[in-house]
Design an enzyme around this catalytic site. Structure first.
Site, PDB file in Angstrom:
ATOM      1  N   HIS A   1      -3.456  -5.641   2.450  1.00  0.00           N
ATOM      2  CA  HIS A   1      -3.058  -5.754   3.862  1.00  0.00           C
ATOM      3  C   HIS A   1      -3.620  -7.077   4.386  1.00  0.00           C
ATOM      4  O   HIS A   1      -4.263  -7.834   3.655  1.00  0.00           O
ATOM      5  CB  HIS A   1      -3.713  -4.633   4.678  1.00  0.00           C
TER       6      HIS A   1
ATOM      7  N   CYS B   1       0.818  -1.225   0.000  1.00  0.00           N
ATOM      8  CA  CYS B   1       0.000   0.000   0.000  1.00  0.00           C
ATOM      9  C   CYS B   1       0.853   1.278   0.000  1.00  0.00           C
ATOM     10  O   CYS B   1       1.467   1.585  -1.008  1.00  0.00           O
ATOM     11  CB  CYS B   1      -0.971  -0.056   1.173  1.00  0.00           C
TER      12      CYS B   1
END
Ligand code: GLN
Length: 234
Positions: A191, A92
């Site tokens: 994630h 990310c």
């Protein structure tokens, strides 16, 4: 078997949603096989020496500003590391900084280190939820995880996605791509943390780092977890 050296980049700033779990997954999956692994935390101001694997987690825009400035100091060295085929995994916010730049909603454009031919611009919507990706990088053909980002990432040149989004948004919610790969540099929005739920991808990174396929492990629990998340929306 040679010792693997892993550099965990800026864990005090980029470790949102427990992304440190990716480092722990690689540590365990090496040690369970008797592969020695040394983990070095690299923080602001530290120098960086050669490692086999580099990991950088996700974070809020604010923390990315500080890491962006610091990474610029190491851009030339990390580019050399990429070109000698060291393994990188960015999640990310860390993934975004491995591209050319990240343009947040407010404030200055953050420079990336261009390990990936990609760029990111903050969109109006925050993508939050489970993601399922179809990939050619693992035998089971899927990657699962959780996304929470407003950045929209676009890939260029020889940088390829790591897969196609089946559930969720991925890189930008438009072109159905997720993540990126160039040489042995990988980025993803997943994630979760990512590697514990995707043991075959974790082993692929270990294979690239040691130069041979690692022996299989008893992944009953990891496989159950992975399968339970496939096509899971909420
Ligand atoms: N701050 C970045 C974004 O919102 C990255 C967020 C993250 O790492 N989860 O897109």
């Amino acid at each position: 078997m040679k010792k693997i050296k892993l550099a965990h980049l800026y864990p005090k700033l980029l470790n949102i949603y427990g992304d440190k779990g990716n480092v722990l997954a690689l540590k365990c999956r090496c040690e369970w096989r008797g592969i020695e692994i040394e983990i070095d935390e690299i923080n602001i101001g530290d120098s960086i020496s050669e490692h086999d694997i580099y990991f950088i987690g996700g974070g809020q825009d604010l923390q990315q500003i500080e890491v962006s400035k610091e990474l610029e100091r190491h851009k030339e060295f990390l580019t050399q590391e990429r070109d000698r085929m060291a393994v990188f995994l960015g999640i990310c916010g860390g993934y975004q900084l491995m591209g050319h730049y990240y343009q947040p909603h407010n404030g200055e454009r953050l420079n990336g280190i261009s390990l990936l031919d990609a760029y990111t611009i903050a969109g109006d919507k925050r993508f939050i939820g489970n993601v399922t990706v179809k990939t050619d990088l693992t035998d089971n053909g899927t990657l699962v995880g959780f996304e929470n980002h407003s950045g929209l990432t676009y890939l260029q040149g020889e940088t390829e996605p790591i897969g196609t989004v089946l559930i969720g948004n991925g890189n930008n919610g438009k072109d159905m791509t997720e993540g990126a790969r160039y040489k042995n540099v990988f980025g993803t929005y997943l994630h979760g943390s990512f590697l514990p739920k995707n043991p075959q991808f974790a082993d692929y990174l270990i294979e690239l780092a040691i130069g041979s396929k690692p022996e299989p492990l008893d992944d009953k629990i990891e496989t159950l977890t992975h399968s339970s998340l496939i096509n899971k929306k909420y």
